[in-house]
Every structure is written in C-alpha cells, then in structure tokens.
Motif scaffolding. Structure first.
Motif, PDB file in Angstrom:
ATOM      1  N   UNK A  92     -37.169 -30.573  24.556  1.00  0.00           N
ATOM      2  CA  UNK A  92     -36.765 -31.774  23.825  1.00  0.00           C
ATOM      3  C   UNK A  92     -35.362 -32.245  24.208  1.00  0.00           C
ATOM      4  N   UNK A  93     -34.431 -31.307  24.395  1.00  0.00           N
ATOM      5  CA  UNK A  93     -33.055 -31.708  24.692  1.00  0.00           C
ATOM      6  C   UNK A  93     -32.751 -31.754  26.185  1.00  0.00           C
ATOM      7  N   UNK A  94     -33.460 -30.923  26.963  1.00  0.00           N
ATOM      8  CA  UNK A  94     -33.157 -30.787  28.379  1.00  0.00           C
ATOM      9  C   UNK A  94     -32.104 -29.736  28.655  1.00  0.00           C
ATOM     10  N   UNK A  95     -31.704 -29.001  27.624  1.00  0.00           N
ATOM     11  CA  UNK A  95     -30.679 -27.965  27.760  1.00  0.00           C
ATOM     12  C   UNK A  95     -31.232 -26.609  27.356  1.00  0.00           C
ATOM     13  N   UNK A  96     -30.716 -25.562  28.017  1.00  0.00           N
ATOM     14  CA  UNK A  96     -31.013 -24.199  27.591  1.00  0.00           C
ATOM     15  C   UNK A  96     -30.076 -23.848  26.444  1.00  0.00           C
ATOM     16  N   UNK A  97     -30.547 -23.000  25.544  1.00  0.00           N
ATOM     17  CA  UNK A  97     -29.686 -22.529  24.464  1.00  0.00           C
ATOM     18  C   UNK A  97     -28.459 -21.869  25.092  1.00  0.00           C
ATOM     19  N   UNK A  98     -27.286 -22.188  24.560  1.00  0.00           N
ATOM     20  CA  UNK A  98     -26.032 -21.705  25.118  1.00  0.00           C
ATOM     21  C   UNK A  98     -25.341 -22.768  25.953  1.00  0.00           C
ATOM     22  N   UNK A  99     -26.080 -23.813  26.325  1.00  0.00           N
ATOM     23  CA  UNK A  99     -25.508 -24.900  27.101  1.00  0.00           C
ATOM     24  C   UNK A  99     -25.772 -26.260  26.489  1.00  0.00           C
ATOM     25  N   UNK A 100     -26.244 -26.279  25.233  1.00  0.00           N
ATOM     26  CA  UNK A 100     -26.585 -27.540  24.571  1.00  0.00           C
ATOM     27  C   UNK A 100     -25.317 -28.336  24.292  1.00  0.00           C
ATOM     28  N   UNK A 101     -25.266 -29.513  24.871  1.00  0.00           N
ATOM     29  CA  UNK A 101     -24.107 -30.396  24.738  1.00  0.00           C
ATOM     30  C   UNK A 101     -24.303 -31.343  23.555  1.00  0.00           C
ATOM     31  N   UNK A 102     -23.219 -31.911  23.047  1.00  0.00           N
ATOM     32  CA  UNK A 102     -23.355 -32.937  22.005  1.00  0.00           C
ATOM     33  C   UNK A 102     -23.865 -34.275  22.552  1.00  0.00           C
ATOM     34  N   UNK A 103     -23.920 -34.425  23.887  1.00  0.00           N
ATOM     35  CA  UNK A 103     -24.362 -35.676  24.514  1.00  0.00           C
ATOM     36  C   UNK A 103     -25.317 -35.368  25.667  1.00  0.00           C
ATOM     37  N   UNK A 104     -26.074 -36.394  26.088  1.00  0.00           N
ATOM     38  CA  UNK A 104     -26.926 -36.256  27.260  1.00  0.00           C
ATOM     39  C   UNK A 104     -28.293 -35.666  27.011  1.00  0.00           C
ATOM     40  N   UNK A 105     -28.775 -35.764  25.808  1.00  0.00           N
ATOM     41  CA  UNK A 105     -30.082 -35.206  25.455  1.00  0.00           C
ATOM     42  C   UNK A 105     -31.220 -36.053  26.005  1.00  0.00           C
ATOM     43  N   UNK A 106     -32.331 -35.406  26.337  1.00  0.00           N
ATOM     44  CA  UNK A 106     -33.522 -36.137  26.760  1.00  0.00           C
ATOM     45  C   UNK A 106     -34.095 -36.946  25.606  1.00  0.00           C
ATOM     46  N   UNK A 118     -12.606 -31.633  12.191  1.00  0.00           N
ATOM     47  CA  UNK A 118     -11.618 -32.703  12.095  1.00  0.00           C
ATOM     48  C   UNK A 118     -10.186 -32.220  12.042  1.00  0.00           C
ATOM     49  N   UNK A 119      -9.974 -30.974  11.678  1.00  0.00           N
ATOM     50  CA  UNK A 119      -8.613 -30.425  11.579  1.00  0.00           C
ATOM     51  C   UNK A 119      -8.167 -29.754  12.877  1.00  0.00           C
ATOM     52  N   UNK A 120      -9.009 -29.813  13.914  1.00  0.00           N
ATOM     53  CA  UNK A 120      -8.729 -29.068  15.141  1.00  0.00           C
ATOM     54  C   UNK A 120      -8.522 -29.999  16.333  1.00  0.00           C
ATOM     55  N   UNK A 121      -7.604 -29.616  17.201  1.00  0.00           N
ATOM     56  CA  UNK A 121      -7.360 -30.387  18.413  1.00  0.00           C
ATOM     57  C   UNK A 121      -6.717 -29.481  19.441  1.00  0.00           C
ATOM     58  N   UNK A 122      -7.290 -29.361  20.627  1.00  0.00           N
ATOM     59  CA  UNK A 122      -8.527 -29.991  21.065  1.00  0.00           C
ATOM     60  C   UNK A 122      -9.740 -29.215  20.578  1.00  0.00           C
ATOM     61  N   UNK A 123     -10.905 -29.778  20.882  1.00  0.00           N
ATOM     62  CA  UNK A 123     -12.201 -29.149  20.614  1.00  0.00           C
ATOM     63  C   UNK A 123     -12.879 -28.978  21.971  1.00  0.00           C
ATOM     64  N   UNK A 124     -13.605 -27.891  22.120  1.00  0.00           N
ATOM     65  CA  UNK A 124     -14.324 -27.598  23.362  1.00  0.00           C
ATOM     66  C   UNK A 124     -15.812 -27.531  23.072  1.00  0.00           C
ATOM     67  N   UNK A 125     -16.618 -28.223  23.879  1.00  0.00           N
ATOM     68  CA  UNK A 125     -18.063 -28.273  23.660  1.00  0.00           C
ATOM     69  C   UNK A 125     -18.804 -27.906  24.940  1.00  0.00           C
ATOM     70  N   UNK A 126     -20.015 -27.416  24.791  1.00  0.00           N
ATOM     71  CA  UNK A 126     -20.862 -27.087  25.939  1.00  0.00           C
ATOM     72  C   UNK A 126     -21.162 -28.353  26.730  1.00  0.00           C
ATOM     73  N   UNK A 127     -21.292 -28.173  28.043  1.00  0.00           N
ATOM     74  CA  UNK A 127     -21.493 -29.320  28.931  1.00  0.00           C
ATOM     75  C   UNK A 127     -22.765 -29.196  29.762  1.00  0.00           C
ATOM     76  N   UNK A 128     -23.809 -28.619  29.166  1.00  0.00           N
ATOM     77  CA  UNK A 128     -25.099 -28.608  29.840  1.00  0.00           C
ATOM     78  C   UNK A 128     -25.487 -27.324  30.527  1.00  0.00           C
ATOM     79  N   UNK A 129     -24.597 -26.348  30.553  1.00  0.00           N
ATOM     80  CA  UNK A 129     -24.888 -25.046  31.152  1.00  0.00           C
ATOM     81  C   UNK A 129     -24.133 -23.981  30.357  1.00  0.00           C
ATOM     82  N   UNK A 130     -24.640 -22.743  30.371  1.00  0.00           N
ATOM     83  CA  UNK A 130     -24.000 -21.681  29.580  1.00  0.00           C
ATOM     84  C   UNK A 130     -22.603 -21.271  30.042  1.00  0.00           C
ATOM     85  N   UNK A 131     -22.113 -21.818  31.139  1.00  0.00           N
ATOM     86  CA  UNK A 131     -20.755 -21.493  31.596  1.00  0.00           C
ATOM     87  C   UNK A 131     -19.939 -22.759  31.874  1.00  0.00           C
TER      88      UNK A 131
END
Length: 154
Positions: A92-106, A118-131
């Motif tokens: 459904x998303x096109x991502x493997x668990x561990x690499x699911x990004x907040x954007x770019x879903x199928x 909201x209280x944190x800066x910066x924030x780091x998110x998965x980008x489509x791969x587990x690494x």
C-alpha cells in the motif's frame, strides 16, 4: 538509490523541501538506532507507524520516545484501527517497515502527527529505506505530509 528513496526525494522536491537525505552504513530502522547514527535524541526521530482502518492506510508520525495510543487514533479516524502487517505496508505504501517516510506513498494515507514533535527541532524522518533519513522542521513536516497535528500519545 532505490525507487522508494527516489519517490521520497521527488515528493520532498514537489513540496519545496530541500530533500537532503543522509544514508548510513547501518540500519536506522528503530528510533534508537536512528538517533545513535544521527547523533540526536530519540525524541527527535519522527517514527512512522502504519495502521489500517479497513483498506485505508493511517500513518501516525510520532516522536521516537512516544507510544501510540490505538484508542486515541481510532477516535480520531472514526473507526477501528489495527496494526498493518509488513506485506500490506509494502503493497500500500511502497515502503518496507523501517523505511516508511511521511511522504511519497503509493496510496495517500490519512496522516496524524504527534503534537509532541512540535517542541523539537530538527526532526529526522525515514526517507524510503531502513538506512536513509531526512532532516526537517515541525511546520515543514506538517506541510509536506498533509498531516493533522493530534494528541496520539499513550
């Protein structure tokens, strides 16, 4: 670069985000692994949890230190939710668990974003791969994901 990572880069670019991705030699699959690799706090990791309500994907983007309350999520989406299995997430998303990004879903999910990010800066998110990860800020995360900011923490 994998097609899922390319999809994330394209989605970031389409939203005017610089899309700078960082790749690590080891997995950043868990929030603790990602924080150790990046050199940030676990809270700054925007972990992506895919749930489902019927056939509709629900993406909860939570602070790495928070546990998601399924009852709160169910109330927010107006129906029963359950954790999605790895095969359904990939299909459904096109991502493997561990690499699911907040954007770019199928399939565009309903996106709920943990208000605690909201209280944190910066924030780091998965980008489509587990690494692979990308750096962002809270306002940009909300904007690029189309998410609703909610209280989802247990």
């Amino acid at each position: 670069m994998s097609s899922s990572v390319e999809r994330v880069k394209a989605a970031l670019a389409s939203h005017g985000h610089d899309g700078e991705l960082r790749r690590f030699p080891d997995s950043t699959r868990t929030a603790a692994d990602a924080a150790a690799a990046i050199g940030c706090t676990v809270a700054q990791i925007a972990k992506s949890i895919v749930l489902r309500t019927g056939d509709q994907p629900v993406l909860v983007v939570a602070s790495g230190i928070n546990r998601v309350d399924p009852a709160k999520v169910a109330a927010l989406v107006g129906g029963r939710v359950k954790r999605a299995d790895a095969d359904w997430v990939r299909a459904v998303t096109g991502f493997a668990i561990g690499g699911v990004s907040p954007v770019g879903h199928l399939t565009q999910p309903l996106v709920l974003i943990d208000q605690d990010l909201g209280a944190l800066d910066p924030i780091w998110a998965a980008a489509g791969a587990p690494n692979e990860v990308f750096r962002t800020g809270f306002a940009d995360l909300v904007r690029i994901s189309g998410g609703r900011v909610e209280d989802i923490r247990e």
